[in-house]
Scaffold this active site. Sequence first.
Site, mmCIF file in Angstrom:
data_model
loop_
_atom_site.group_PDB
_atom_site.id
_atom_site.type_symbol
_atom_site.label_atom_id
_atom_site.label_comp_id
_atom_site.label_asym_id
_atom_site.label_seq_id
_atom_site.Cartn_x
_atom_site.Cartn_y
_atom_site.Cartn_z
ATOM 1 N N GLU A 168 55.034 1.165 -10.998
ATOM 2 C CA GLU A 168 54.777 -0.191 -11.491
ATOM 3 C C GLU A 168 53.985 -0.969 -10.445
ATOM 4 O O GLU A 168 54.377 -1.028 -9.275
ATOM 5 C CB GLU A 168 56.076 -0.933 -11.793
ATOM 6 C CG GLU A 168 55.826 -2.320 -12.375
ATOM 7 C CD GLU A 168 57.105 -3.108 -12.602
ATOM 8 O OE1 GLU A 168 57.533 -3.212 -13.758
ATOM 9 O OE2 GLU A 168 57.668 -3.614 -11.607
ATOM 10 N N GLY B 219 41.365 0.547 0.299
ATOM 11 C CA GLY B 219 39.983 1.015 0.376
ATOM 12 C C GLY B 219 39.070 0.217 -0.533
ATOM 13 O O GLY B 219 37.918 -0.086 -0.172
#
Length: 220
Positions: A138, A24
């Site tokens: 991570e 996005g």
Amino acid sequence: MNHWEDFLVPYKQAVEELKVKFKGMRSQFILENNHSPIEFVTGRVKPVASILDKATKKEISLDCLAEEMQDIAGLRMMCQFVDDIEVVVELMRQRSDFRIIEERDYIANKKPSGYRSYHVVIEYPVETIQGTEKLLVEIQIRTLAMNFWATIEHSMNYKYQGGFPEAINTRLKRAAEAAYQLDEEMRQIREEVRDAQVFFSKNKDVIKAQNTVHHEIPKQ
């Protein structure tokens, strides 16, 4: 097996949610006709066999996986330019939907193997039917050149289990430096490349229409 499926479900949810959020961000840059520092995003949840293998090597108790293994859920964000990485990291620091736990700069401080990337470990809240779970994720941020090298090195490492023949080890280090030099060369012309990409993005529909007309013109 059911235990592992239950354990990994929120991690899978975290990966999918974060992929949507970072994609996005990329879309927002493009809609504003700006250069996006994010080229593309991938993600995965570590397979059970890999979790067990790493837990053994790192001497992590299975009861402590959620607290001590940072990459059960992992994302990779690819950037065109080294400078884009700093932009992405700063955008992440400004977000309120997760908390950064740790940053590791393997670009300024490359690993002995030649590996370069920027790692960010975050604490991400996942809403489940049992309540909120805060998971470690991570995120590796790297250029396309860094990713190409890291992908090849990972495959070679899997084959040789880290014990590279000296000749291959030398060539991998040379390749790592070549990838670094490529990134440096692209850094020098990044403004020209960005301008060209923005121009193409703004005019791609016109260019596509022109090409369509060209192909439809019958030969005399």
